[in-house]
Design an enzyme around this catalytic site. Structure first.
Site, mmCIF file in Angstrom:
data_model
loop_
_atom_site.group_PDB
_atom_site.id
_atom_site.type_symbol
_atom_site.label_atom_id
_atom_site.label_comp_id
_atom_site.label_asym_id
_atom_site.label_seq_id
_atom_site.Cartn_x
_atom_site.Cartn_y
_atom_site.Cartn_z
ATOM 1 N N GLU A 76 0.868 -1.176 0.000
ATOM 2 C CA GLU A 76 0.000 0.000 0.000
ATOM 3 C C GLU A 76 0.894 1.211 0.000
ATOM 4 O OE1 GLU A 76 -2.993 0.694 3.002
ATOM 5 O OE2 GLU A 76 -3.798 -1.307 2.619
ATOM 6 N N ASP A 120 -6.520 10.056 9.465
ATOM 7 C CA ASP A 120 -5.242 9.559 9.953
ATOM 8 C C ASP A 120 -4.841 10.150 11.289
ATOM 9 O OD1 ASP A 120 -4.222 7.682 7.975
ATOM 10 O OD2 ASP A 120 -4.351 9.382 6.598
#
Ligand code: PLP
Lengths: 412, 279
Positions: free
Chosen positions: B50, B61
């Protein structure tokens, strides 16, 4: 005679008030660009909002709190000395700064906390720039007995200190956000992170007409009371509609609130004022429409200040409430279809207008509506004495006196 | 679809173990180090990569990945350079699937059509775009699927049985189950809860289900991998990179070997996972 014209206006085939569509789009703008974790909740909110919209008890509750808690209707005030000084159009202020908590923000907060209650949420979070929305959120949270956390950029905590005290006194927890420039955008990111983490218990009380659908529509509808009242009041005072309506645009809630009821009145020119900061040449401004481009941030597509790689810029404004690199999606659309004109006003022009109003009318305005006022001061002298300007005086300036005093070298 | 993803999941399943998906931020702490990290990952045991696309406002995040994105942007990383990372990696490794993970705006500004062509050309196999739920499928998901790029959707604890079919409808490659309501870097919830959620999703789809958010150690990888088809590790790798940097955020000699050592450990974790399951 003119009044009759307004009352008998035929329905327009192409209304400017029809949006958004069911996916929350105003033209290409708006939408629901959020993480999957939030999506079910946003759909619940939409369902609850759709029910509340047509529920007479909800409307009655809103009106009662409006009248007895906020102090609605807010007055429409003819600024006689300012009008005489400028020598042109008659200037009227919609006095939203006289509302409980000192700005228009409370209109939206009362509406949304009623929804939060209906949804069974037990905790309120909010983002704030100038602190006006934070104060209004903390106020309604206290009024309805819910705990409240307010995210505020560290820069804003400093420059809007009086509002930080007010929020704390009201029992809210103020969390300073140091990411980025420590302004409204960063506060909103942090509020979204909190929301994703506490999605079951928490209601996110967004303070402006932006974010994922249904927020832009919902906030607009709660704020439209401003324009609806103003329309009635100006008809009572002058027997006709204004020639020009002006408001400052941060995320765009006070502006869409006063604009929306006038959008289908063809004879009314409408102007939104963005923060021009230190000028549009560099990066130190927040003129998202005048100097930005379409992009996706904070749940919606709209005009944003960004670089060629789609990274959002920080922007700058003397006014914490306008210091945001985006704008509500409905404004983006109203700009593109040409119904509303958006113009920038620089920091120094807003400062000057702030002082003018204080001295001439004995009203200390917030720095946000001082931007709208600076535009009014430019336009009024060029208009006829029989013309009318309506401006949204969205908030009072108590929170700004230290910032302004420092710049003007007053005190000590 | 690009064949790499399906092939890799089939091959790993044949080994009788879950897939190890490793996330790192493209361009952190700089382009060259980032490329070296990317090349080191499969050698250390990563099965799928990823590749994080930095964004100025990463709303989903936690602090670790926020800081990684800031380091990358400061070092001049852009979406175009992230595609270049993929291209350089692909020149040497034709088998390891690459999934770009990030937010929509950089892609929207790049231009969806142009982006999909360039991504395909660079050897990208899939996309995970945090802020594009199924309601927004017309934006990027459908165009990506038409071009043959997988669109990997996040399913979360709030995605109930009523909603799952909608989330799975246009998902391809694998399903990414987010282990908790929260942001990256949070603590891992009870493994039993996760196993239950994975089982629930599997009643709705044939696709492999990988679990991410909160998986940090080899032990986590082993326990979660017992019930899931794969585990995703991100923040732990990003933290490992951060801890190796100079005060100014520059790479050191410890940066790449540190990631290698961590991923070798995680790889041992997924290789021990089914032994647990058999217990
Ligand atoms: C008094 C006042 N006016 C205007 C604004 C700008 O917000 P909006 O554009 O949503 O009205 C703020 C925001 O804090 C404010 O406090």
């Amino acid at each position: 005679m003119i009044r009759e014209q307004y009352v008998n206006q035929p329905p327009k085939p192409n209304s400017f008030r029809a949006g958004p569509d069911e996916d929350g789009r105003f033209g290409i703008f708006g939408g629901r660009f959020v993480a999957e974790t939030l999506m079910p909740l946003i759909l619940d909110l939409q369902a609850e909002w759709n029910k509340a919209k047509t529920d007479p008890t909800f409307k009655a509750e809103l009106e009662k709190l409006g009248a007895h808690y906020i102090g609605r209707p807010s007055p429409l005030y003819f600024a006689e000395r300012l009008t005489a000084e400028l020598g042109g159009a008659k200037i009227y202020f919609k006095r939203e700064e006289l509302n409980h908590t000192g700005s228009h923000k409370i209109n939206n907060c009362i509406g949304q906390i009623l929804l939060a209650k209906r949804m069974g949420k037990t905790r309120i979070i909010a983002e704030t720039g100038a602190g006006q929305h934070g104060v209004a959120s903390a106020t309604v949270a206290a009024r309805f007995g819910l705990p409240c956390v307010v995210y505020m950029g560290a820069t804003d905590v400093e420059r809007q200190a009086p509002n930080v005290f007010r929020m704390k006194l009201l029992g809210a927890e103020v969390k300073p956000v140091t990411a980025g420039n420590g302004t409204l955008k960063d506060a909103m990111n942090e509020a979204l992170r909190d929301w994703v983490t506490n999605v079951d218990s928490t209601y996110y009380l967004i303070g402006t007409a932006a974010g994922p659908h249904p927020y832009p529509e919902m906030v607009r509808d709660f704020q439209s009371v401003i324009g609806e009242e103003a329309k009635e009041q100006i008809l009572a005072a002058e027997g006709r509609l204004p020639d020009l309506v002006v408001a400052a645009v941060g995320g765009g809630s006070n502006a869409i609130g006063i604009f929306h009821p006038f959008l289908d009145e063809g004879g009314v020119k409408i102007v939104g004022v963005e923060a021009g900061g230190k000028g549009l040449d560099g990066d130190e401004h927040c003129a998202s429409i005048t100097a930005g481009s379409p992009g996706v941030l904070h749940g919606n597509r709209t005009y944003l200040l960004q670089d060629g790689d789609g990274q959002i810029k920080e922007g700058h404004s003397i006014s914490a409430g306008l210091d945001y690199p985006g704008i509500g999606p409905e404004h983006a659309w109203l700009n593109d279809v040409g119904r509303v004109e958006y113009v920038p006003i620089m920091d120094h022009e807003a400062l000057e207008a702030f002082q003018t109003l204080t001295r001439l009318e004995g009203i200390i305005p917030a720095l946000e509506p001082s931007h709208a006022l600076a535009e009014v001061i430019k336009r009024a002298p060029k208009m006829g004495k029989d013309e009318i300007i309506l401006m949204n005086l969205s908030g009072r300036g108590d929170k700004d006196i230290f910032t302004v005093g420092k710049i003007l070298g007053m005190g000590q | 679809m690009t064949a790499r993803m399906e092939q890799r999941f089939t091959d790993v399943a044949a080994e009788g173990r879950p897939v190890l998906v490793t996330y790192f931020m493209g361009g952190d702490p700089d382009f060259d180090t980032s490329l070296a990290i990317m090349k080191a990952l499969p050698k250390a045991g990563a099965d799928v990569i990823e590749l994080g696309v930095p964004f100025s406002d990463p709303m989903a995040d936690g602090p670790a990945i926020q800081l990684a994105g800031q380091r990358a942007l400061k070092a001049g990383q852009t979406l175009a350079k992230t595609l270049e990372l993929a291209r350089r990696f692909r020149a040497e490794d034709q088998r390891t699937p690459i999934v770009l993970m990030g937010y929509y705006n950089p892609i929207y500004v790049y231009g969806v059509e142009r982006f999909l062509e360039d991504a395909l050309d660079a050897g990208v196999d899939g996309l995970i775009i945090v802020d594009l739920p199924p309601e927004m499928d017309d934006e990027l998901c459908i165009p990506a699927l038409e071009k043959g790029i997988n669109f990997i959707r996040l399913a979360t604890p709030t995605t109930d049985d009523r909603r799952l079919p909608k989330v799975l409808e246009n998902t391809s490659g694998f399903v990414y189950y987010v282990s908790m309501n929260g942001i990256t870097g949070s603590a891992l919830p009870e493994p039993a809860l996760i196993a239950g959620a994975v089982a629930r999703i599997k009643t709705h789809t044939q696709l492999p289900v990988c679990v991410g958010f909160g998986v940090k150690t080899a032990d986590h990888a082993r326990v979660i991998g017992a019930s899931a088809d794969g585990v995703v590790v991100g923040t732990a790798i990003v933290n490992q990179i951060a801890s190796s940097l100079t005060e100014e955020g520059g790479a050191t000699e410890a940066t790449v070997p540190g990631v290698e050592a961590l991923v070798r450990g995680l790889s041992a974790g997924v290789r021990a996972a089914r032994a647990v399951a058999a217990e």
